[in-house]
Design a protein around this motif. Structure first.
Motif, PDB file in Angstrom:
ATOM      1  N   MET A 255       0.848  -1.168   0.000  1.00  0.00           N
ATOM      2  CA  MET A 255       0.000   0.000   0.000  1.00  0.00           C
ATOM      3  C   MET A 255       0.894   1.231   0.000  1.00  0.00           C
ATOM      4  O   MET A 255       1.840   1.311   0.779  1.00  0.00           O
ATOM      5  N   ASN A 256       0.573   2.179  -0.852  1.00  0.00           N
ATOM      6  CA  ASN A 256       1.385   3.386  -0.898  1.00  0.00           C
ATOM      7  C   ASN A 256       0.881   4.399   0.138  1.00  0.00           C
ATOM      8  O   ASN A 256      -0.187   4.230   0.730  1.00  0.00           O
ATOM      9  N   LEU A 257       1.646   5.453   0.345  1.00  0.00           N
ATOM     10  CA  LEU A 257       1.339   6.439   1.380  1.00  0.00           C
ATOM     11  C   LEU A 257      -0.002   7.126   1.131  1.00  0.00           C
ATOM     12  O   LEU A 257      -0.761   7.370   2.073  1.00  0.00           O
ATOM     13  N   LYS A 258      -0.315   7.408  -0.108  1.00  0.00           N
ATOM     14  CA  LYS A 258      -1.584   8.058  -0.432  1.00  0.00           C
ATOM     15  C   LYS A 258      -2.765   7.169  -0.034  1.00  0.00           C
ATOM     16  O   LYS A 258      -3.734   7.631   0.563  1.00  0.00           O
ATOM     17  N   GLN A 259      -2.676   5.880  -0.354  1.00  0.00           N
ATOM     18  CA  GLN A 259      -3.731   4.939   0.013  1.00  0.00           C
ATOM     19  C   GLN A 259      -3.831   4.818   1.534  1.00  0.00           C
ATOM     20  O   GLN A 259      -4.925   4.815   2.094  1.00  0.00           O
ATOM     21  N   PHE A 260      -2.680   4.698   2.186  1.00  0.00           N
ATOM     22  CA  PHE A 260      -2.636   4.596   3.644  1.00  0.00           C
ATOM     23  C   PHE A 260      -3.342   5.790   4.279  1.00  0.00           C
ATOM     24  O   PHE A 260      -4.219   5.631   5.126  1.00  0.00           O
ATOM     25  N   ASN A 261      -2.960   6.999   3.872  1.00  0.00           N
ATOM     26  CA  ASN A 261      -3.542   8.210   4.450  1.00  0.00           C
ATOM     27  C   ASN A 261      -5.033   8.322   4.164  1.00  0.00           C
ATOM     28  O   ASN A 261      -5.798   8.780   5.019  1.00  0.00           O
ATOM     29  N   ALA A 262      -5.464   7.905   2.986  1.00  0.00           N
ATOM     30  CA  ALA A 262      -6.888   7.951   2.643  1.00  0.00           C
ATOM     31  C   ALA A 262      -7.699   7.038   3.559  1.00  0.00           C
ATOM     32  O   ALA A 262      -8.799   7.398   3.991  1.00  0.00           O
ATOM     33  N   ILE A 263      -7.164   5.873   3.876  1.00  0.00           N
ATOM     34  CA  ILE A 263      -7.881   4.925   4.733  1.00  0.00           C
ATOM     35  C   ILE A 263      -7.832   5.362   6.194  1.00  0.00           C
ATOM     36  O   ILE A 263      -8.847   5.379   6.881  1.00  0.00           O
ATOM     37  N   VAL A 264      -6.664   5.738   6.672  1.00  0.00           N
ATOM     38  CA  VAL A 264      -6.498   6.063   8.086  1.00  0.00           C
ATOM     39  C   VAL A 264      -7.238   7.345   8.475  1.00  0.00           C
ATOM     40  O   VAL A 264      -7.605   7.526   9.643  1.00  0.00           O
ATOM     41  N   SER A 265      -7.523   8.200   7.511  1.00  0.00           N
ATOM     42  CA  SER A 265      -8.207   9.458   7.817  1.00  0.00           C
ATOM     43  C   SER A 265      -9.733   9.364   7.707  1.00  0.00           C
ATOM     44  O   SER A 265     -10.434  10.342   7.968  1.00  0.00           O
ATOM     45  N   ARG A 266     -10.247   8.208   7.357  1.00  0.00           N
ATOM     46  CA  ARG A 266     -11.704   8.019   7.295  1.00  0.00           C
ATOM     47  C   ARG A 266     -12.298   8.156   8.703  1.00  0.00           C
ATOM     48  O   ARG A 266     -11.631   7.895   9.695  1.00  0.00           O
ATOM     49  N   PRO A 267     -13.592   8.494   8.781  1.00  0.00           N
ATOM     50  CA  PRO A 267     -14.259   8.493  10.088  1.00  0.00           C
ATOM     51  C   PRO A 267     -14.233   7.088  10.706  1.00  0.00           C
ATOM     52  O   PRO A 267     -14.135   6.082   9.993  1.00  0.00           O
ATOM     53  N   ALA A 268     -14.347   7.024  12.028  1.00  0.00           N
ATOM     54  CA  ALA A 268     -14.224   5.752  12.748  1.00  0.00           C
ATOM     55  C   ALA A 268     -15.200   4.690  12.257  1.00  0.00           C
ATOM     56  O   ALA A 268     -14.832   3.517  12.148  1.00  0.00           O
ATOM     57  N   ASP A 269     -16.444   5.065  11.925  1.00  0.00           N
ATOM     58  CA  ASP A 269     -17.413   4.065  11.475  1.00  0.00           C
ATOM     59  C   ASP A 269     -17.024   3.460  10.132  1.00  0.00           C
ATOM     60  O   ASP A 269     -17.218   2.260   9.899  1.00  0.00           O
ATOM     61  N   LEU A 270     -16.431   4.262   9.259  1.00  0.00           N
ATOM     62  CA  LEU A 270     -15.975   3.729   7.969  1.00  0.00           C
ATOM     63  C   LEU A 270     -14.715   2.893   8.129  1.00  0.00           C
ATOM     64  O   LEU A 270     -14.527   1.897   7.419  1.00  0.00           O
ATOM     65  N   ARG A 271     -13.862   3.268   9.064  1.00  0.00           N
ATOM     66  CA  ARG A 271     -12.681   2.431   9.352  1.00  0.00           C
ATOM     67  C   ARG A 271     -13.125   1.086   9.940  1.00  0.00           C
ATOM     68  O   ARG A 271     -12.536   0.054   9.666  1.00  0.00           O
ATOM     69  N   TYR A 272     -14.177   1.085  10.734  1.00  0.00           N
ATOM     70  CA  TYR A 272     -14.717  -0.156  11.274  1.00  0.00           C
ATOM     71  C   TYR A 272     -15.201  -1.060  10.144  1.00  0.00           C
ATOM     72  O   TYR A 272     -14.879  -2.259  10.115  1.00  0.00           O
ATOM     73  N   ASP A 273     -15.957  -0.496   9.215  1.00  0.00           N
ATOM     74  CA  ASP A 273     -16.429  -1.281   8.066  1.00  0.00           C
ATOM     75  C   ASP A 273     -15.250  -1.856   7.285  1.00  0.00           C
ATOM     76  O   ASP A 273     -15.271  -3.025   6.874  1.00  0.00           O
TER      77      ASP A 273
END
Length: 124
Positions: free
Chosen positions: A1-19
């Motif tokens: 996973m590249n940094l852009k993908q990492f940052n896009a996922i990690v910055s999602r709201p908690a409920d979307l990170r849970y999904d």
């Protein structure tokens, strides 16, 4: 996973990170925690115990700072986790902190997490 993908996922709201956690974990059959002579734990605002968990190694390592400095990521087999650890957490009243990002996480009871993981596995 590249940094852009990492940052896009990690910055999602908690409920979307849970999904994301539930889907990714069901797909890979693995999840991750932080470990250093014992599993990393934290507390909820009400003082109750939480076990932080992540869907991938990189996300867990991202949080190995401050009170978890010196911890390393450690994989957990999904099926063993569901069969042995989640029932014990439920029995002990320990909830899970899913996909902490050094800011917040989805706080979920062990029984609810078990239900969601079973449903995701049935769909995959």
């Amino acid at each position: 996973m590249n940094l852009k993908q990492f940052n896009a996922i990690v910055s999602r709201p908690a409920d979307l990170r849970y999904d994301y956690f539930v889907k990714k974990t069901a797909n890979t059959q693995m999840l991750w925690g932080l470990y250093n002579e014992g599993w990393a734990m934290t507390t909820a605002p009400d003082g109750s115990a939480l076990l932080p968990l992540w869907p991938e190694d990189e996300f867990a390592l991202h949080c190995a700072i401050d009170e978890w400095n010196g911890y390393t990521s450690r994989p957990l087999d999904l099926h063993a986790f569901m069969e042995k650890i989640l029932p014990k957490l439920e029995q002990d009243g320990v909830r899970t902190a899913i996909f902490y990002n050094n800011s917040d996480s989805a706080i979920v009871g062990a029984g609810k997490l078990l239900e969601d993981l079973k449903a995701a596995l049935a769909r995959s």
